[in-house]
Design an enzyme around this catalytic site. Structure first.
Site, PDB file in Angstrom:
ATOM      1  N   ASN A 192       0.872  -1.165   0.000  1.00  0.00           N
ATOM      2  CA  ASN A 192       0.000   0.000   0.000  1.00  0.00           C
ATOM      3  C   ASN A 192       0.911   1.217   0.000  1.00  0.00           C
ATOM      4  OD1 ASN A 192      -1.777   2.076   0.440  1.00  0.00           O
ATOM      5  ND2 ASN A 192      -2.469   1.379   2.447  1.00  0.00           N
ATOM      6  N   VAL A 193       1.068   1.857  -1.132  1.00  0.00           N
ATOM      7  CA  VAL A 193       2.038   2.946  -1.233  1.00  0.00           C
ATOM      8  C   VAL A 193       1.671   4.124  -0.336  1.00  0.00           C
ATOM      9  CG1 VAL A 193       2.801   2.327  -3.550  1.00  0.00           C
ATOM     10  CG2 VAL A 193       0.911   3.972  -3.267  1.00  0.00           C
ATOM     11  N   ASN A 212       4.809   4.622 -10.441  1.00  0.00           N
ATOM     12  CA  ASN A 212       3.759   4.554 -11.455  1.00  0.00           C
ATOM     13  C   ASN A 212       2.350   4.426 -10.866  1.00  0.00           C
ATOM     14  OD1 ASN A 212       2.717   3.699 -14.337  1.00  0.00           O
ATOM     15  ND2 ASN A 212       2.129   2.023 -12.981  1.00  0.00           N
ATOM     16  N   SER A 233       1.146  13.662 -15.385  1.00  0.00           N
ATOM     17  CA  SER A 233       0.080  13.558 -16.371  1.00  0.00           C
ATOM     18  C   SER A 233      -0.075  14.908 -17.047  1.00  0.00           C
ATOM     19  CB  SER A 233      -1.244  13.182 -15.691  1.00  0.00           C
ATOM     20  OG  SER A 233      -2.342  13.350 -16.566  1.00  0.00           O
ATOM     21  N   TYR A 238      -6.964  14.770  -8.873  1.00  0.00           N
ATOM     22  CA  TYR A 238      -5.954  14.115  -9.715  1.00  0.00           C
ATOM     23  C   TYR A 238      -4.959  15.120 -10.280  1.00  0.00           C
ATOM     24  CZ  TYR A 238      -4.090  11.062 -13.411  1.00  0.00           C
ATOM     25  OH  TYR A 238      -3.270  10.327 -14.216  1.00  0.00           O
ATOM     26  N   ALA A 239      -5.459  16.214 -10.846  1.00  0.00           N
ATOM     27  CA  ALA A 239      -4.579  17.222 -11.424  1.00  0.00           C
ATOM     28  C   ALA A 239      -3.666  17.832 -10.366  1.00  0.00           C
ATOM     29  CB  ALA A 239      -5.407  18.314 -12.105  1.00  0.00           C
ATOM     30  N   ALA A 240      -4.208  18.036  -9.167  1.00  0.00           N
ATOM     31  CA  ALA A 240      -3.396  18.592  -8.083  1.00  0.00           C
ATOM     32  C   ALA A 240      -2.236  17.669  -7.732  1.00  0.00           C
ATOM     33  CB  ALA A 240      -4.263  18.849  -6.848  1.00  0.00           C
ATOM     34  N   THR A 241      -2.503  16.376  -7.667  1.00  0.00           N
ATOM     35  CA  THR A 241      -1.431  15.440  -7.324  1.00  0.00           C
ATOM     36  C   THR A 241      -0.384  15.373  -8.426  1.00  0.00           C
ATOM     37  OG1 THR A 241      -2.602  13.503  -8.258  1.00  0.00           O
ATOM     38  CG2 THR A 241      -2.971  14.007  -5.928  1.00  0.00           C
ATOM     39  N   LYS A 242      -0.839  15.374  -9.666  1.00  0.00           N
ATOM     40  CA  LYS A 242       0.106  15.237 -10.772  1.00  0.00           C
ATOM     41  C   LYS A 242       0.937  16.503 -10.973  1.00  0.00           C
ATOM     42  CE  LYS A 242      -0.902  10.992 -11.622  1.00  0.00           C
ATOM     43  NZ  LYS A 242       0.085   9.937 -11.283  1.00  0.00           N
TER      44      LYS A 242
END
Length: 246
Positions: free
Chosen positions: A62-63, A89, A141, A154-158
């Site tokens: 679990n990363v 990844n 991404s 998602y965009a915030a993390t990437k």
């Protein structure tokens, strides 16, 4: 073989881009550790590659949990005594428009996509520093660079992954460690394939090359950044998006 006897950890390696990367790396002589939360798929992929005579190991992890990551890293070191390559990844989506996004979905994506990258790198990099060598490749991404409707989390993390990549490139360059990122565009993974045909056709139409990416397209970018051919590249974000944003 471009990576003969190198040891690589690929998180999220049981499916999609991660699985394609495992295959590409194994064919280049790498000893691959598939680190994934999905034990069923991970064991199936491990068996598939073992039957082909490759040196591959599946480890459930679990990363988002640092203790789980540290246990995985120690298992890798116990078996191979080194870690040459880390491919961060693993990633998930929990899409929704901002006004409908739940705190749970926001936090879960941050835990896997951002904290997971932090945890894995922090656990692995001391051993790379000790050896004076390492290749760290983070998955960003195009959404992290340009934004995307319905993907606040998602965009915030990437986007944050890009910031961490450049920071770590500055911190670890003098230690012999290259840190880069890959920013995929629309790629034919199971998640994308579930989208309506109309949506897929639209996605293809706005890509300069007029097709979606294949997982191997991204895997080949990982391979380049993990090889000696990229030894003078660090802190870079390699867009593999078919020309969707230019």
């Amino acid at each position: 073989m471009r990576l003969k006897d190198k040891v690589a950890i690929i998180t999220g390696g049981a499916n999609g881009i991660g699985k394609a990367a495992a295959e590409v790396f194994l064919n280049e002589g790498t000893k691959v550790v598939i680190a994934d939360y999905d034990a069923e798929s991970g064991k199936q992929v491990e068996s598939q590659f073992l039957e082909q005579g490759f040196d591959v190991t599946f480890l459930q992890v679990n990363v988002a949990d640092l203790a789980s990551v540290k246990t995985m890293v120690q298992q890798v070191l116990s078996k191979y005594s080194k870690i040459d390559i880390l491919i961060n990844n693993a990633g998930i989506t929990r899409d929704a428009m901002l006004v409908k996004m739940t705190e749970e979905d926001f936090n879960r994506v941050l835990d896997v996509n951002l904290k997971g990258v932090f945890n894995c790198t922090q656990a692995v990099v001391p051993y790379m520093i000790e050896k004076g060598y390492g290749k760290i490749i983070n998955t960003s991404s195009v959404s992290g660079v340009y934004g995307n409707v319905g993907q606040t989390n998602y965009a915030a993390t990437k986007a944050a992954v890009v910031g961490m990549t450049k920071t770590w490139a500055k911190e670890f360059g003098r230690k012999g460690i290259n840190v880069n990122a890959v920013a995929p565009g629309f790629t034919r993974t199971n998640m994308v394939e579930k989208m309506p045909e109309k949506v897929l056709n639209h996605m293809e139409s706005i890509v300069s090359l007029q097709r979606l990416g294949e997982p191997k397209d991204i895997a080949n970018a990982y391979l380049f950044l993990a090889s000696d051919e990229s030894s003078y590249i660090t802190g870079h974000v390699l867009h593999v998006d078919g020309g969707i944003m230019m």
